[in-house]
Design a protein around this motif. Sequence first.
Motif, short mmCIF file in Angstrom:
data_model
loop_
_atom_site.label_atom_id
_atom_site.label_comp_id
_atom_site.label_asym_id
_atom_site.label_seq_id
_atom_site.Cartn_x
_atom_site.Cartn_y
_atom_site.Cartn_z
N GLN A 87 0.73 -1.18 -0.05
CA GLN A 87 -0.01 -0.11 -0.14
C GLN A 87 0.59 1.27 0.07
N LEU A 88 0.55 2.04 -0.89
CA LEU A 88 1.23 3.33 -1.35
C LEU A 88 1.35 4.08 0.22
N ALA A 89 0.00 4.19 0.89
CA ALA A 89 0.04 5.13 2.34
C ALA A 89 0.94 4.69 3.42
N GLU A 90 1.56 3.21 3.15
CA GLU A 90 2.46 2.50 4.18
C GLU A 90 3.76 2.79 3.62
N LEU A 91 4.14 3.48 2.63
CA LEU A 91 5.70 3.52 2.39
C LEU A 91 5.90 4.86 3.04
N PRO A 92 7.16 5.14 3.16
CA PRO A 92 7.85 6.27 3.77
C PRO A 92 7.62 7.56 2.74
N THR A 93 7.48 8.72 3.22
CA THR A 93 7.04 9.83 2.49
C THR A 93 8.37 10.21 1.47
#
Length: 317
Positions: A58-64
Motif C-alpha cells: 500500500q502506497l500509504a504505508e511507504l515512507p514519504t
Amino acid sequence: MATHTFILERDGTDFAHWRGLARWLWAQQVPPEDVIWHTEDAQAQTPDLFAPPPRATQLAELPTAPERALTVPRSWLAEAEQCLLHRAPSRFALLYRLLWRMQLTPGLRHDLLDADSVQMQHWIKAVRREVHKTHAFVRFRPVALADDPRDGSGPLYVAWFEPEHHIVQAAAPFFVKRFANMRWAILTPQCSLRWWPQAPDIAALADQGVQPGFAQQPLAGRPGVLSWGPGACADDAPDPDAGEGLWLTYYTHIFNPARLKIAAMRKEMPRKYWHNMPETQLISPMIQAAQARSAAMLANAPTTPQRKLPGRPAPQA
C-alpha cells in the motif's frame, strides 16, 4: 542499493495502484534493476506454509517521498494501462524500466524501434486481439431463475470462457451495451462478471453479496449494475440446452462449402477457443464434406442457354 519488493493487488491490472508505486520509486530514485514485482494472485498460487498470506503493498504505508517531476505522453499512460492486462509476469518491470528511461532520455518516447517499446506494443496488440475474440466467441446458455425487481425477469444467460490475458473487465462494456436488458453472467478462471439490469444502484444488491468496490453502474441515467468476483471453473457453467441444438442446425445450413478457406478460418478462430464453442464440433465433418458438396452444387447448377447475338444483315444483291 537495497532491493524493493512490491506486491500488486490481485492480478496486478489495477493501473492506479501500479502507477502510484512507480511514481514513489521514481521519487526515491530507485533504478528498475532494484525492483521486484509480484501480484497477490501469483503469490497465492505458491504459498509459504510458514508465512502469512502476502498482502498488497500500500502506497500509504511507504515512507514519504520527495516531490520529483515525472512526465510521460498522455497516450503512453493509456497504453500502459492496456499493457497491464497482458499475462506476462515481466510486464510490470518493463513498464517501470520504460518510465525510468523516458525521464533520462526524453527522445526515447519517439523511438519506435526501441526493444522495450516494441515489446510493449506487441503485448498491447495481443490484449486488443483477445478482447475482440472475447466479443466474438463467448456463447451464452440460459439458466432458469426467478424474477427479481432488482434483477429483471427471464432466464439468466451464463457463458464460460477462458481468456489468455486479464481482459474480462475490459471486454465487459460490449456485453453491457449489447445485452443491457438481459440478465447474464460470464465465468472465467480469472474472474466472473454478473449483470443486474434492473438494479437501481449498488447498495440495492448488498444482500446479494455485491460490494461497492467490486461493482459499478456503467450506464448513465438508467438502472443496471455490473459486478465482478472470483474466478470459476468449467463445471460451474450450465449444460447444453435445446436452444443450442437450434443454433447448430442454423450454423449447418448457412455453411457454404464453395467459400471455405481453412487457413483464414483458423486465423480468425484459433483452435484454443474451439472447445468452448458448440458449433466447432461441426467444423471438421463439414470441412471433410466440403469438396463433395461443392462438386454436387456445380453438377446440379442450372445451365442458362447462350443468347445468339444478332448478326449483321446480309448485303443486298
